[in-house]
Write a protein that holds these residues in place. Structure first.
Motif, short mmCIF file in Angstrom:
data_model
loop_
_atom_site.label_atom_id
_atom_site.label_comp_id
_atom_site.label_asym_id
_atom_site.label_seq_id
_atom_site.Cartn_x
_atom_site.Cartn_y
_atom_site.Cartn_z
N LYS A 290 0.86 -1.18 0.00
CA LYS A 290 0.00 0.00 0.00
C LYS A 290 0.90 1.24 0.00
CE LYS A 290 -4.34 1.53 2.14
NZ LYS A 290 -5.22 1.02 1.09
N GLY A 291 0.53 2.22 -0.84
CA GLY A 291 1.27 3.47 -0.89
C GLY A 291 2.40 3.49 -1.88
N LYS A 292 3.12 2.39 -2.01
CA LYS A 292 4.25 2.28 -2.94
C LYS A 292 4.24 0.90 -3.58
CE LYS A 292 9.26 3.01 -3.23
NZ LYS A 292 10.50 3.37 -2.49
N ILE A 293 4.31 0.87 -4.92
CA ILE A 293 4.26 -0.41 -5.65
C ILE A 293 5.44 -0.48 -6.60
CG2 ILE A 293 2.92 -1.89 -7.18
CD1 ILE A 293 0.41 -0.47 -6.18
N LEU A 294 6.23 -1.54 -6.49
CA LEU A 294 7.40 -1.74 -7.35
C LEU A 294 7.12 -2.85 -8.35
CD1 LEU A 294 10.18 -1.70 -4.60
CD2 LEU A 294 9.42 0.21 -6.01
N HIS A 295 7.73 -2.74 -9.55
CA HIS A 295 7.55 -3.79 -10.57
C HIS A 295 8.08 -5.12 -10.06
CE1 HIS A 295 7.73 -5.97 -14.36
NE2 HIS A 295 6.94 -5.05 -14.86
N SER A 296 9.09 -5.08 -9.22
CA SER A 296 9.69 -6.31 -8.70
C SER A 296 8.73 -7.09 -7.80
CB SER A 296 10.98 -5.99 -7.92
OG SER A 296 10.70 -5.11 -6.84
N GLN A 297 7.67 -6.44 -7.36
CA GLN A 297 6.69 -7.13 -6.52
C GLN A 297 5.72 -7.99 -7.32
OE1 GLN A 297 5.70 -3.25 -4.58
NE2 GLN A 297 5.74 -4.43 -2.68
N LEU A 298 5.72 -7.82 -8.64
CA LEU A 298 4.85 -8.61 -9.51
C LEU A 298 5.52 -9.95 -9.81
CD1 LEU A 298 3.81 -5.78 -12.00
CD2 LEU A 298 2.58 -6.57 -9.96
N ASP A 299 4.74 -11.01 -9.75
CA ASP A 299 5.24 -12.37 -9.90
C ASP A 299 4.54 -13.03 -11.09
OD1 ASP A 299 5.75 -15.11 -9.70
OD2 ASP A 299 5.64 -15.12 -7.51
N SER A 300 5.32 -13.54 -12.05
CA SER A 300 4.76 -14.11 -13.28
C SER A 300 3.80 -15.26 -13.04
CB SER A 300 5.89 -14.60 -14.20
OG SER A 300 6.70 -13.53 -14.63
N SER A 301 3.89 -15.91 -11.88
CA SER A 301 3.07 -17.09 -11.63
C SER A 301 1.67 -16.76 -11.11
CB SER A 301 3.77 -18.02 -10.63
OG SER A 301 3.94 -17.36 -9.38
N ASP A 302 1.39 -15.46 -10.85
CA ASP A 302 0.10 -15.08 -10.26
C ASP A 302 -0.54 -13.91 -11.01
OD1 ASP A 302 0.06 -17.00 -8.18
OD2 ASP A 302 1.42 -15.78 -6.98
N VAL A 303 -1.72 -13.53 -10.52
CA VAL A 303 -2.44 -12.36 -11.03
C VAL A 303 -2.44 -11.29 -9.93
CG1 VAL A 303 -4.75 -11.50 -11.63
CG2 VAL A 303 -3.91 -13.65 -12.62
N PHE A 304 -2.29 -10.03 -10.34
CA PHE A 304 -2.27 -8.93 -9.37
C PHE A 304 -3.29 -7.87 -9.77
CE2 PHE A 304 1.74 -11.01 -8.82
CZ PHE A 304 2.06 -10.85 -7.47
N VAL A 305 -3.91 -7.26 -8.77
CA VAL A 305 -4.78 -6.11 -8.97
C VAL A 305 -4.05 -4.89 -8.44
CG1 VAL A 305 -6.94 -5.00 -8.32
CG2 VAL A 305 -6.91 -7.44 -8.88
N VAL A 306 -3.89 -3.88 -9.29
CA VAL A 306 -3.21 -2.65 -8.92
C VAL A 306 -4.23 -1.51 -8.94
CG1 VAL A 306 -1.39 -1.00 -9.53
CG2 VAL A 306 -1.03 -3.46 -9.90
N ASP A 307 -4.43 -0.90 -7.77
CA ASP A 307 -5.30 0.27 -7.66
C ASP A 307 -4.39 1.49 -7.74
OD1 ASP A 307 -6.87 2.42 -6.83
OD2 ASP A 307 -7.97 1.24 -5.35
N SER A 308 -4.58 2.34 -8.76
CA SER A 308 -3.69 3.48 -8.98
C SER A 308 -3.86 4.58 -7.94
CB SER A 308 -3.93 4.07 -10.37
OG SER A 308 -5.17 4.74 -10.43
N GLY A 309 -4.91 4.50 -7.12
CA GLY A 309 -5.14 5.54 -6.13
C GLY A 309 -5.32 6.89 -6.82
N ASP A 310 -4.65 7.90 -6.30
CA ASP A 310 -4.76 9.25 -6.87
C ASP A 310 -3.54 9.58 -7.70
OD1 ASP A 310 -7.22 9.95 -5.41
OD2 ASP A 310 -5.93 9.73 -3.66
N HIS A 311 -3.04 8.59 -8.46
CA HIS A 311 -1.83 8.75 -9.25
C HIS A 311 -1.95 9.87 -10.28
CE1 HIS A 311 1.59 7.89 -11.82
NE2 HIS A 311 0.78 7.80 -12.84
#
Length: 375
Positions: free
Chosen positions: A294-315
């Protein structure tokens, strides 16, 4: 025949997968959807409307005009400078009065078009009134109005025409024209409004509207008149003009104070929200959906073996968006359930049901998605 009940945008099964609707669609589609023949092979914009479970090409002259009672599919095929590869963005747009069947058909057919193209298309869900900046960028004039399949091609007869009031504002490079209720309660000082009575077109410039909005709205007013071979007279008024009486009379009078532009902007600005990353995974043998950051999201946190939901917030300057990132090695269950969990997240975390949702395959990330991630 009465119009079916409008769709609930928070419905976790908006595509109707596994339902009688899906069975109907499979029967009607047969081997290949003819509407997809030859699409996606050159740089272009294509638009289709859903009509009785069928995909019908929308006239090019009407690109940018959408009816609230309908659902549409929009395909943008584009290239990066100096790169011969074609990229595809597929949007399904749902009008506020569309039916569950129409919305489900649009969502289902979007997946089908994605399969047909087979080249990492990016899928987007767009809801009337909350369109993404990317979607709006396709159209010089983005114009929504009441009606649907039954009324979409009615010719304007001034004697029988039902008056319509449009709110006009500039968003990015696009002119966004939205039909609103004919009432002074719909008016605010920050936008431009056009009352179309059939025989006359009355433009009211809010006192804090921009010069760009006034000029672009005037272009639209003239186009409405030109479409009727000049039979509709165009008049332009400032909000405080004494001679603006025809406009106010046409909307039933000025009943009470007019909302300021600042107040109107505040009402349509969503509450503050932090960027959020959630993972959908069944690696434990059970499908789990949990927050990862929450608050900060890095590309390295994404894992090819799963699905991720990214909420852009107030980007940045864009409105909030949800991205569903599909890892290359994600299994069938994770892919199939991704949209359902994204909608469940929206429903239970205070996000508006109309927030745009984009499905992004690993390796086909859009520039907007990468901008949401932190370095």
């Amino acid at each position: 025949m009465n119009k079916p009940k409008p769709v609930d945008f928070s419905d976790s099964n908006i595509a109707g997968l596994g339902t009688d609707l899906e069975k109907k669609l499979r029967l009607s589609t047969a081997e290949t959807e003819k509407a997809w023949d030859g699409v996606g092979k050159k740089v272009e914009l294509r638009v289709w409307r859903i009509e009785n479970f069928a995909v019908k090409a929308w006239p090019k002259a009407s690109y940018g005009t959408f009816f609230s009672g309908d659902s549409y599919i929009v395909l943008n095929t584009w290239q990066k400078p100096g790169n011969p590869k074609l990229f595809h963005d597929i949007h399904f747009w749902l009008g506020k009065d569309t039916s569950q069947d129409e919305a489900g058909t649009a969502a289902y057919k979007t997946v089908e078009l994605d399969d047909y193209l087979g080249t990492f298309p990016v899928q987007h869900r767009e809801i009337q009134g909350a369109e993404s900046s990317l979607f709006l960028s396709y159209f010089t004039h983005f114009h929504t109005q009441d009606g649907g399949v039954e009324s979409g091609f009615n010719h304007v007869h001034p004697e029988t025409y039902t008056p319509r009031l449009f709110r006009v504002r500039v968003t990015g490079h696009s002119l966004v024209i939205t039909q609103v209720a004919i009432s002074s309660q719909s008016i605010n000082s920050g936008d431009v409004f056009i009352l179309d009575t059939g025989r006359s077109i009355l433009q009211l410039n809010g006192k804090t509207s921009t010069g760009m909005e006034r000029a672009r709205a005037a272009e639209f007013s003239r186009k409405l008149s030109d479409d009727r071979e000049g039979q509709a007279q165009v008049s332009v008024f400032a909000e405080d003009d004494a001679d603006a009486e025809p406009f106010w009379t046409g909307i039933g009078g000025k009943n009470g104070p007019i909302m300021s532009g600042e107040e109107a902007k505040r009402l349509r600005t969503p509450p503050k929200f932090d960027k959020t990353l959630l993972r959908l995974s069944d690696r434990t043998g059970k499908l789990l959906f949990k927050q990862e950051a929450k608050g900060k999201i890095l590309h390295s946190q994404l894992d090819s073996s799963d699905v991720f939901v990214v909420d852009s917030g107030d980007h940045g300057k864009d409105s909030a968006q949800l991205f569903v990132w599909i890892g290359k090695a994600a299994d069938a269950q994770e892919r199939r359930q991704a949209m359902r969990y994204a909608l469940e997240y929206i429903k239970h975390n205070g996000r508006p049901a109309t927030v745009p949702i984009t499905s992004v395959p690993e390796g086909g990330e859009s520039e907007l998605f990468t901008q949401v991630l932190d370095r």
